[in-house]
Write an enzyme that holds these catalytic residues in place. Sequence first.
Site, PDB file in Angstrom:
ATOM      1  N   HIS A 135       0.822  -1.213   0.000  1.00 40.85           N
ATOM      2  CA  HIS A 135       0.000   0.000   0.000  1.00 40.85           C
ATOM      3  C   HIS A 135       0.854   1.260   0.000  1.00 40.85           C
ATOM      4  O   HIS A 135       2.085   1.215   0.055  1.00 40.85           O
ATOM      5  CB  HIS A 135      -0.928  -0.008   1.216  1.00 40.85           C
ATOM      6  CG  HIS A 135      -0.217  -0.117   2.534  1.00 40.85           C
ATOM      7  ND1 HIS A 135       0.234   0.986   3.227  1.00 40.85           N
ATOM      8  CD2 HIS A 135       0.128  -1.190   3.283  1.00 40.85           C
ATOM      9  CE1 HIS A 135       0.816   0.589   4.349  1.00 40.85           C
ATOM     10  NE2 HIS A 135       0.777  -0.728   4.401  1.00 40.85           N
TER      11      HIS A 135
ATOM     12  N   CYS B 165       2.628  -3.444   7.117  1.00 44.82           N
ATOM     13  CA  CYS B 165       3.064  -4.393   6.088  1.00 44.82           C
ATOM     14  C   CYS B 165       4.111  -3.771   5.170  1.00 44.82           C
ATOM     15  O   CYS B 165       5.181  -3.402   5.621  1.00 44.82           O
ATOM     16  CB  CYS B 165       1.840  -4.875   5.304  1.00 44.82           C
ATOM     17  SG  CYS B 165       0.747  -5.970   6.252  1.00 44.82           S
TER      18      CYS B 165
END
Length: 277
Positions: free
Chosen positions: A173, A189
């Site tokens: 992302h 992440c």
Amino acid sequence: MRLASLFSALALGLAACGPTQTTTTPTAVTVPAIYQARVDQGPDGNPIDIPAVRAAYLTERNQRQRVPYNGTEAPGTIVVDPYARVLYDVLEGGEAMRFGVAVGRAGTGFEGSGVIALKRRWPSWTPTQNMINTSPELYAQFARGVAGGADNPLGSRALYLYRGGKDTYYRIHGTMDPSSIGKATSAGCIRLFQQDIMDLFDETEIGTNVKVRSPAESLAMEGRMIETPEGYVVPANDAAALQVQAAPAAGAVTTTTTVASAPTTTITTSPVESAVR
């Protein structure tokens, strides 16, 4: 500059008139076009400004670039290396587009293969119940979720990794903190510069295969990495040029500096964003 000044003095017949004074002009750092400011359509249909990435954040390893690729993954595969802090979009002809990434603890909690099953523009984010229970002072206020937008920790785009039809909670992302790219973060992440995730998002189809390397695979493919005082990782072979002294490595990444102290891991904490899942 010194040679240029000397040659100019010789041309004017002034070489014997004394020392030549030189003036050093600072070199302006140009931000590549792909990292310039953009305007995107937000989740409500209104425009959202994407700021240009500051030149200071565009280190050699952080910048998107086409590189040789010697892995076995097929073209079209996304390869994530959390330990070397890079992501590869594998291309034809033994090449790949390499992106710098920031890696949170969740980014090293998964390895192996999966597929991109979902894609979201300006995704919403909700902390897990475990996050709220562990740090209520930070996450309780966001228990109902954070709508997609300029302040959302998932940034402008998100790719969701599934395995066996189930969500792995592994995300690739964007970020609202470009200074974190190339570094370790307290949680989360795999995050990229907004401009990078926007372009990768457009090029990634549902069903794209993803390979997340293990520490051993990272070591075999990238070699031993060490962490600089600024929090970036670089190949151990580059340590001398960066005045960083490598120590015996127990894993793929060793954190060492020239300061006479025990090795430590540099963590960049970005409130809220640091815990994206």
